[in-house]
Motif scaffolding. Structure first.
Motif, PDB file in Angstrom:
ATOM      1  N   ALA A  24       0.852  -1.206   0.000  1.00 31.46           N
ATOM      2  CA  ALA A  24       0.000   0.000   0.000  1.00 31.46           C
ATOM      3  C   ALA A  24       0.883   1.251   0.000  1.00 31.46           C
ATOM      4  O   ALA A  24       0.454   2.319   0.447  1.00 31.46           O
ATOM      5  CB  ALA A  24      -0.920  -0.011   1.208  1.00 31.46           C
ATOM      6  N   ALA A  27       1.146   3.370   3.195  1.00 32.60           N
ATOM      7  CA  ALA A  27       0.109   4.337   3.615  1.00 32.60           C
ATOM      8  C   ALA A  27      -0.168   4.186   5.115  1.00 32.60           C
ATOM      9  O   ALA A  27      -0.102   3.088   5.676  1.00 32.60           O
ATOM     10  CB  ALA A  27      -1.171   4.096   2.813  1.00 32.60           C
ATOM     11  N   ALA A  64       2.973   7.019   1.197  1.00 26.52           N
ATOM     12  CA  ALA A  64       2.118   7.685   0.194  1.00 26.52           C
ATOM     13  C   ALA A  64       0.906   8.343   0.834  1.00 26.52           C
ATOM     14  O   ALA A  64      -0.146   8.478   0.193  1.00 26.52           O
ATOM     15  CB  ALA A  64       1.692   6.687  -0.879  1.00 26.52           C
ATOM     16  N   ASP A  67      -4.174   6.362   4.650  1.00 21.16           N
ATOM     17  CA  ASP A  67      -4.761   5.249   3.903  1.00 21.16           C
ATOM     18  C   ASP A  67      -6.154   5.627   3.393  1.00 21.16           C
ATOM     19  O   ASP A  67      -7.120   5.681   4.158  1.00 21.16           O
ATOM     20  CB  ASP A  67      -4.822   4.001   4.799  1.00 21.16           C
ATOM     21  N   ILE A  68      -6.243   5.856   2.087  1.00 20.55           N
ATOM     22  CA  ILE A  68      -7.500   6.333   1.493  1.00 20.55           C
ATOM     23  C   ILE A  68      -8.576   5.247   1.556  1.00 20.55           C
ATOM     24  O   ILE A  68      -9.756   5.532   1.761  1.00 20.55           O
ATOM     25  CB  ILE A  68      -7.258   6.777   0.035  1.00 20.55           C
ATOM     26  N   MET A  71     -10.121   5.478   4.753  1.00 15.37           N
ATOM     27  CA  MET A  71     -10.825   6.740   4.999  1.00 15.37           C
ATOM     28  C   MET A  71     -12.145   6.870   4.237  1.00 15.37           C
ATOM     29  O   MET A  71     -13.019   7.646   4.629  1.00 15.37           O
ATOM     30  CB  MET A  71      -9.931   7.929   4.606  1.00 15.37           C
ATOM     31  N   TYR A 107       7.827   7.953  -2.967  1.00 16.70           N
ATOM     32  CA  TYR A 107       6.789   8.943  -2.664  1.00 16.70           C
ATOM     33  C   TYR A 107       6.765   9.325  -1.182  1.00 16.70           C
ATOM     34  O   TYR A 107       6.768   8.459  -0.309  1.00 16.70           O
ATOM     35  CB  TYR A 107       5.414   8.397  -3.037  1.00 16.70           C
ATOM     36  N   LEU A 109       4.099  11.633   0.317  1.00 12.22           N
ATOM     37  CA  LEU A 109       2.926  12.440  -0.060  1.00 12.22           C
ATOM     38  C   LEU A 109       1.989  12.625   1.126  1.00 12.22           C
ATOM     39  O   LEU A 109       1.859  11.730   1.971  1.00 12.22           O
ATOM     40  CB  LEU A 109       2.170  11.741  -1.197  1.00 12.22           C
ATOM     41  N   GLY A 110       1.327  13.762   1.160  1.00 16.11           N
ATOM     42  CA  GLY A 110       0.327  14.003   2.199  1.00 16.11           C
ATOM     43  C   GLY A 110       0.914  13.792   3.589  1.00 16.11           C
ATOM     44  O   GLY A 110       1.932  14.377   3.956  1.00 16.11           O
ATOM     45  N   PRO A 133      -1.202  15.904  -1.958  1.00 20.06           N
ATOM     46  CA  PRO A 133      -2.243  15.673  -2.970  1.00 20.06           C
ATOM     47  C   PRO A 133      -3.668  15.676  -2.421  1.00 20.06           C
ATOM     48  O   PRO A 133      -4.613  15.423  -3.174  1.00 20.06           O
ATOM     49  CB  PRO A 133      -1.888  14.273  -3.509  1.00 20.06           C
ATOM     50  N   LEU A 137      -8.522  14.876  -3.524  1.00 19.13           N
ATOM     51  CA  LEU A 137      -9.495  13.936  -2.938  1.00 19.13           C
ATOM     52  C   LEU A 137     -10.674  14.662  -2.311  1.00 19.13           C
ATOM     53  O   LEU A 137     -11.518  14.052  -1.669  1.00 19.13           O
ATOM     54  CB  LEU A 137      -8.809  13.089  -1.855  1.00 19.13           C
ATOM     55  N   ILE A 139     -10.334  16.957   0.075  1.00 19.12           N
ATOM     56  CA  ILE A 139     -10.005  17.355   1.456  1.00 19.12           C
ATOM     57  C   ILE A 139      -8.759  18.249   1.406  1.00 19.12           C
ATOM     58  O   ILE A 139      -8.399  18.760   0.338  1.00 19.12           O
ATOM     59  CB  ILE A 139      -9.780  16.133   2.390  1.00 19.12           C
ATOM     60  N   ARG A 167       2.720  17.123  -7.358  1.00 17.79           N
ATOM     61  CA  ARG A 167       3.938  16.521  -6.813  1.00 17.79           C
ATOM     62  C   ARG A 167       5.142  17.308  -7.308  1.00 17.79           C
ATOM     63  O   ARG A 167       5.115  17.920  -8.374  1.00 17.79           O
ATOM     64  CB  ARG A 167       4.061  15.067  -7.266  1.00 17.79           C
TER      65      ARG A 167
HETATM   66  N1  COA Z   1      -3.893   4.894   0.667  1.00 21.48           N
HETATM   67  C1  COA Z   1      -4.229   3.612   0.417  1.00 21.48           C
HETATM   68  N2  COA Z   1      -3.648   2.897  -0.566  1.00 21.48           N
HETATM   69  C2  COA Z   1      -2.711   3.508  -1.315  1.00 21.48           C
HETATM   70  C3  COA Z   1      -2.337   4.834  -1.091  1.00 21.48           C
HETATM   71  C4  COA Z   1      -2.961   5.536  -0.043  1.00 21.48           C
HETATM   72  N3  COA Z   1      -2.643   6.794   0.261  1.00 21.48           N
HETATM   73  N4  COA Z   1      -1.394   5.172  -2.010  1.00 21.48           N
HETATM   74  C5  COA Z   1      -1.206   4.078  -2.759  1.00 21.48           C
HETATM   75  N5  COA Z   1      -1.992   3.070  -2.350  1.00 21.48           N
HETATM   76  C6  COA Z   1      -2.097   1.724  -2.896  1.00 21.48           C
HETATM   77  C7  COA Z   1      -2.870   1.722  -4.219  1.00 21.48           C
HETATM   78  O1  COA Z   1      -4.261   1.715  -3.980  1.00 21.48           O
HETATM   79  C8  COA Z   1      -2.362   0.454  -4.826  1.00 21.48           C
HETATM   80  O2  COA Z   1      -3.001  -0.650  -4.223  1.00 21.48           O
HETATM   81  P1  COA Z   1      -3.748  -1.775  -5.147  1.00 21.48           P
HETATM   82  O3  COA Z   1      -2.627  -2.425  -5.889  1.00 21.48           O
HETATM   83  O4  COA Z   1      -4.404  -2.656  -4.143  1.00 21.48           O
HETATM   84  O5  COA Z   1      -4.682  -1.048  -6.041  1.00 21.48           O
HETATM   85  C9  COA Z   1      -0.904   0.416  -4.392  1.00 21.48           C
HETATM   86  O6  COA Z   1      -0.806   1.246  -3.240  1.00 21.48           O
HETATM   87  C10 COA Z   1       0.059   0.952  -5.448  1.00 21.48           C
HETATM   88  O7  COA Z   1      -0.386   2.244  -5.813  1.00 21.48           O
HETATM   89  P2  COA Z   1      -0.743   2.661  -7.340  1.00 21.48           P
HETATM   90  O8  COA Z   1      -1.674   3.829  -7.295  1.00 21.48           O
HETATM   91  O9  COA Z   1      -1.181   1.483  -8.109  1.00 21.48           O
HETATM   92  O10 COA Z   1       0.701   3.095  -7.822  1.00 21.48           O
HETATM   93  P3  COA Z   1       1.032   4.194  -8.933  1.00 21.48           P
HETATM   94  O11 COA Z   1       2.487   4.057  -9.199  1.00 21.48           O
HETATM   95  O12 COA Z   1       0.100   4.116 -10.074  1.00 21.48           O
HETATM   96  O13 COA Z   1       0.767   5.619  -8.199  1.00 21.48           O
HETATM   97  C11 COA Z   1       0.856   7.193  -6.398  1.00 21.48           C
HETATM   98  C12 COA Z   1       1.502   5.954  -7.048  1.00 21.48           C
HETATM   99  C13 COA Z   1       1.560   7.422  -5.070  1.00 21.48           C
HETATM  100  C14 COA Z   1       1.025   8.403  -7.313  1.00 21.48           C
HETATM  101  C15 COA Z   1      -0.656   6.901  -6.173  1.00 21.48           C
HETATM  102  O14 COA Z   1      -0.780   5.650  -5.517  1.00 21.48           O
HETATM  103  C16 COA Z   1      -1.352   7.946  -5.343  1.00 21.48           C
HETATM  104  O15 COA Z   1      -1.687   8.999  -5.820  1.00 21.48           O
HETATM  105  N6  COA Z   1      -1.608   7.611  -4.048  1.00 21.48           N
HETATM  106  C17 COA Z   1      -2.389   8.477  -3.173  1.00 21.48           C
HETATM  107  C18 COA Z   1      -1.573   9.633  -2.621  1.00 21.48           C
HETATM  108  C19 COA Z   1      -2.473  10.535  -1.790  1.00 21.48           C
HETATM  109  O16 COA Z   1      -3.461  11.064  -2.245  1.00 21.48           O
HETATM  110  N7  COA Z   1      -2.098  10.699  -0.496  1.00 21.48           N
HETATM  111  C20 COA Z   1      -2.827  11.521   0.444  1.00 21.48           C
HETATM  112  C21 COA Z   1      -3.893  10.724   1.088  1.00 21.48           C
HETATM  113  S1  COA Z   1      -4.893  11.667   2.233  1.00 21.48           S
END
Ligand code: COA
Length: 260
Positions: A24, A27, A64, A67-68, A71, A107, A109-110, A133, A137, A139, A167
């Protein structure tokens, strides 16, 4: 110490805490927050830990964000409670007696960027990516995220980072002061280790008091912060470690700090 979501390892006086949810992208879910809080509490009273490294498992991410998937169906009240849990964790790290070093690859992020920013020293690999980011979403970075970044890098750029949700690369994070050290990807572990060993060799008394003073200077008014510094300086100067540090300099030998 055993945790579902963390891997803990030790090398001398340095303890490394690895957030271990690579599937994940590390996350932050409820269990990670709970485990990190317990882990930092235990390390705070562990005299054998003189520096802490915080990292994420795998190559792809430090963290990253929150955990969306956890949430998505949360009530607002539960989300506020979770934010509170996050803020308490970031406070813990800031007040941790030992220096905490974030080692960032992939990454951040957030809540991941926020977690790194809560650390004292932040080392990033060249290919790391940062950002808030949350706005994408529907928020915003609600875990004290808007406040901490303002204080760290100034309100102008912080505002743009939160509002655009874009990013940005490690080089930019370094220029802004979001990270303190920037290294080639292949040098991340070595440079993190070097810095951790360096600070682990210093007086735990001086480090603890210095962190408290650095926190005070952010949180208190100018005069109160200076007086807080003076009192902390007095305590540090009264330590056996201070005598050892100065004796060792004069005797031309490395100091042996006992933390007293
Ligand atoms: N929460 C829960 N799961 C997350 C996550 C998060 N913040 N970020 C990544 N994951 C999970 C994805 O759902 C995926 O799981 P799956 O294979 O079961 O679908 C796995 O991690 C890999 O992520 P994926 O999105 O497939 O990789 P990517 O290389 O295409 O993209 C990111 C990578 C980081 C750009 C993208 O995952 C992303 O934008 N994540 C969310 C970042 C975010 O908004 N954070 C703030 C949250 S409040």
């Amino acid at each position: 110490m055993r945790y579902d979501t963390l891997a803990i390892s030790r090398d001398g006086a340095v303890t490394t805490v690895t957030i271990d949810r690579p599937e994940a992208l590390n996350a932050l879910n409820r269990q990670v927050f709970t485990d990190l809080a317990d882990c930092f509490d235990r390390l705070a009273v562990d005299p054998d830990t003189r520096a802490i490294v915080l990292r994420g498992a795998g190559e792809r991410a430090f963290v990253a964000g929150a955990d969306i998937k956890e949430m998505v169906d949360m009530s607002a009240a539960a989300a506020v409670a979770r934010s509170w849990q996050g803020m308490l964790l970031y406070d813990r790290i800031r007040h941790q007696p030992q220096p905490v070093i974030a080692s960032v690859q992939g990454y951040a992020l957030g809540g991941g960027m926020l977690l790194a920013m809560a650390c004292d020293i932040r080392v990033a690999a060249d290919s790391a990516e940062f950002g808030y980011p949350e706005i994408r979403l529907g928020i915003f970075p609600g875990t004290g995220g808007t406040v901490l970044i303002d204080r760290l890098i100034g309100p102008g750029t912080a505002r743009a980072i939160s509002l655009t949700g874009e990013r940005f690369p490690a080089e930019r994070a370094y220029q802004l002061g979001i990270v303190t050290h920037l290294v080639a990807d292949e040098a991340l572990a070595a440079e993190t280790g070097r810095l951790a060993e360096l600070v682990a060799g210093y007086s735990p008394v001086a480090l603890r008091e210095l962190k408290a003073v650095l926190n005070a200077s952010l949180e208190l008014d100018f005069e109160t912060a200076r007086r807080t510094e003076l009192a902390a300086y007095g305590r540090t100067f009264a330590s056996a470690d201070r005598v050892e540090g100065m004796r060792a300099f004069i005797d031309k030998r490395p100091p042996r700090f006992e933390g007293l």
